[in-house]
Every structure is written in C-alpha cells, then in structure tokens.
Scaffold this motif. Sequence first.
Motif, PDB file in Angstrom:
ATOM      1  N   GLY A 144      18.505  -9.266  29.331  1.00  0.00           N
ATOM      2  CA  GLY A 144      19.784 -10.012  30.200  1.00  0.00           C
ATOM      3  C   GLY A 144      19.994  -8.278  30.622  1.00  0.00           C
ATOM      4  O   GLY A 144      20.647  -7.443  31.204  1.00  0.00           O
ATOM      5  N   TYR A 146      19.436  -4.214  31.132  1.00  0.00           N
ATOM      6  CA  TYR A 146      18.158  -3.555  31.923  1.00  0.00           C
ATOM      7  C   TYR A 146      17.895  -2.700  30.758  1.00  0.00           C
ATOM      8  O   TYR A 146      18.174  -1.527  30.380  1.00  0.00           O
ATOM      9  CB  TYR A 146      18.980  -3.207  33.375  1.00  0.00           C
ATOM     10  N   GLU A 217      26.356   3.485  35.772  1.00  0.00           N
ATOM     11  CA  GLU A 217      26.633   3.304  36.647  1.00  0.00           C
ATOM     12  C   GLU A 217      25.981   3.798  37.920  1.00  0.00           C
ATOM     13  O   GLU A 217      25.453   3.367  38.682  1.00  0.00           O
ATOM     14  CB  GLU A 217      28.418   3.464  37.367  1.00  0.00           C
ATOM     15  N   ASP A 224      29.606  -2.789  39.958  1.00  0.00           N
ATOM     16  CA  ASP A 224      29.624  -3.610  40.152  1.00  0.00           C
ATOM     17  C   ASP A 224      27.977  -4.563  39.085  1.00  0.00           C
ATOM     18  O   ASP A 224      27.945  -5.880  39.367  1.00  0.00           O
ATOM     19  CB  ASP A 224      29.132  -3.902  41.456  1.00  0.00           C
ATOM     20  N   ALA A 225      26.967  -3.715  39.497  1.00  0.00           N
ATOM     21  CA  ALA A 225      25.826  -3.547  39.017  1.00  0.00           C
ATOM     22  C   ALA A 225      26.242  -4.207  37.283  1.00  0.00           C
ATOM     23  O   ALA A 225      24.631  -4.656  36.777  1.00  0.00           O
ATOM     24  CB  ALA A 225      24.725  -2.575  39.105  1.00  0.00           C
ATOM     25  N   ALA A 227      28.633  -4.443  35.877  1.00  0.00           N
ATOM     26  CA  ALA A 227      29.511  -5.891  35.633  1.00  0.00           C
ATOM     27  C   ALA A 227      28.143  -6.993  35.586  1.00  0.00           C
ATOM     28  O   ALA A 227      28.997  -8.126  34.561  1.00  0.00           O
ATOM     29  CB  ALA A 227      30.391  -6.182  37.052  1.00  0.00           C
ATOM     30  N   ALA A 228      27.830  -7.334  36.582  1.00  0.00           N
ATOM     31  CA  ALA A 228      26.655  -8.177  36.235  1.00  0.00           C
ATOM     32  C   ALA A 228      25.798  -7.867  35.227  1.00  0.00           C
ATOM     33  O   ALA A 228      25.251  -9.455  35.134  1.00  0.00           O
ATOM     34  CB  ALA A 228      25.759  -8.162  37.870  1.00  0.00           C
ATOM     35  N   MET A 229      25.031  -7.260  34.781  1.00  0.00           N
ATOM     36  CA  MET A 229      24.577  -7.560  34.033  1.00  0.00           C
ATOM     37  C   MET A 229      24.563  -7.874  32.802  1.00  0.00           C
ATOM     38  O   MET A 229      24.697  -8.793  32.169  1.00  0.00           O
ATOM     39  CB  MET A 229      23.869  -5.761  33.215  1.00  0.00           C
ATOM     40  N   SER A 231      28.031  -9.541  32.308  1.00  0.00           N
ATOM     41  CA  SER A 231      27.904 -11.170  32.606  1.00  0.00           C
ATOM     42  C   SER A 231      26.773 -11.671  32.598  1.00  0.00           C
ATOM     43  O   SER A 231      26.760 -12.916  31.935  1.00  0.00           O
ATOM     44  CB  SER A 231      28.700 -11.587  34.095  1.00  0.00           C
ATOM     45  N   ARG A 232      25.471 -11.657  32.523  1.00  0.00           N
ATOM     46  CA  ARG A 232      23.866 -12.204  32.587  1.00  0.00           C
ATOM     47  C   ARG A 232      23.822 -12.185  30.718  1.00  0.00           C
ATOM     48  O   ARG A 232      23.672 -12.996  30.795  1.00  0.00           O
ATOM     49  CB  ARG A 232      23.058 -11.355  33.104  1.00  0.00           C
ATOM     50  N   SER A 233      24.347 -10.983  30.323  1.00  0.00           N
ATOM     51  CA  SER A 233      23.972 -11.156  29.166  1.00  0.00           C
ATOM     52  C   SER A 233      25.254 -11.915  28.281  1.00  0.00           C
ATOM     53  O   SER A 233      24.151 -11.805  27.063  1.00  0.00           O
ATOM     54  CB  SER A 233      23.970  -9.729  28.559  1.00  0.00           C
ATOM     55  N   ALA A 235      26.736 -14.317  29.151  1.00  0.00           N
ATOM     56  CA  ALA A 235      27.073 -15.704  29.875  1.00  0.00           C
ATOM     57  C   ALA A 235      26.983 -16.724  28.461  1.00  0.00           C
ATOM     58  O   ALA A 235      25.999 -16.596  27.489  1.00  0.00           O
ATOM     59  CB  ALA A 235      26.215 -16.310  31.546  1.00  0.00           C
TER      60      ALA A 235
END
Length: 235
Positions: A144, A146, A217, A224-225, A227-229, A231-233, A235
């Motif tokens: 997750g 990047y 960023e 947002d990108a 934060a999304a990373m 969250s996936r990492s 989860a």
Amino acid sequence: QKSVSTLWALGDSYVAGQVVEAHDAAVTAVLKWLEDEVAFTRRGARGVRQVEVTGLIAARFTHRDSRAGDPDLHTHVAISNQVQALDDGAWRALDGAVLFQATVAASERYNTLLETELEARLGVRFVEREPSSPGLRAIREIAGVYPALMPRWSSRRREIDVRRAELALEFLDHHGRPPTPKEAIELAQQANLETREAKHEPRSEAEQRGVWRQQAEELLGGPDAVAAMLSRSTA
C-alpha cells in the motif's frame, strides 16, 4: 525496508509512535539474542577455550533521517569490547570474530521481528518487491505504500550508486577488466566515503515530518492522496 520509515514519517502520532515502538522492540530483542547466543570471551593458549559472559555493555543511538535528510528511522549500537566472564567474573575481551559472523543473522532477525511487531500493532502486510539492481534479493516492503516514494527518499543511495558506477568504469579502464566481487565491495565503500557530506543542521521531529509530508503531497498529488495511501497501508 524504506516503507517502514515512510509510514513513520507520514503517519499520524499514533501510527508514528507504533512504528517507533516496533523498531525499538526489534532492536532490543536482537541485542538480547546477541547477549544470549553470540557474546563470548576466550581463555587459554591462543584462546582455545570459549567462555560465556554475563552480557554486553552497549549504547544505542536512534536517528530519524539519513545524512541526506530523507526519512530513515534506524539505530546505531556501539558495543564495548570488554565483557565479564560468567565463571570467574573477570573482565576480558569480547570474542569479536563470533560477533562479526553473526552480523547477517542479526540483520535478518531484526527484519523478521520488525515485520511481526508492525503486523500485530498496525495490521500492515509485507510483500516482496523486485530489487533496484539485478542479482539482488527481493525487498520486503509494506503493501500500500506507493513505490514512487522509495526513490524520492533514497537520495543518499543514488549519490553512492552514481559514484560507484564511475569508479567501476575507472577501474575497467585502468585494469582492462571488471572488478572482482571483493574489489566491487571496496569500490562501494570508497563511493560511500567520497560522497559523504557534512551532516545538516539538526531539526525537530515535527519539522522533519512537516517537510516530508509536504514532499509526499507534492509527489503524490496532494494531501488526499497521502491520506488514501496511509489508509490502505494500515487497513
């Protein structure tokens, strides 16, 4: 494991704290293993007898960044050469040969323990990623995170690799052959020393993480990108 430092640099205070605690726990466990299984002194003619010791005297220094200023959570451990024999209490020299032979095993043990700690604390999952150079082992990183962040925060490694390639070409021109594996290691060490700059001015952890989040960023396309990373990492 560049992704571990990335997760620490970009996570909130809870995530960052858990990464640091996982790292510290892994370091402590490896030092305990070294004390129990690797630390010895020697006695007798030519050190023929291996003697157990009471433990190690060591100092730990944890750094948050690389010499180039990239996120790089790591700990240096300075181990005293003096140990106390378990049988008679005398202070003698540490058997450094055994310790040196255990270097790779200690590194692998740390990596495994760190993965276990982070999986238990944050629910992250580690996956294998192809190495940057052919012939090297696959690298285990957190799923997750990047991959684009890895080279962005590996500027010190890039400096060394560029100089090492230059030295290898110079060696080929001078000797008419490529360097042997032993000579290649020596060239890598030379590249490391030649590219080593003076350390930058110290920054607080808050300042460091603020700079790294801004860099992430800019690279990933906004908060947002990032934060999304995260969250996936986790989860």
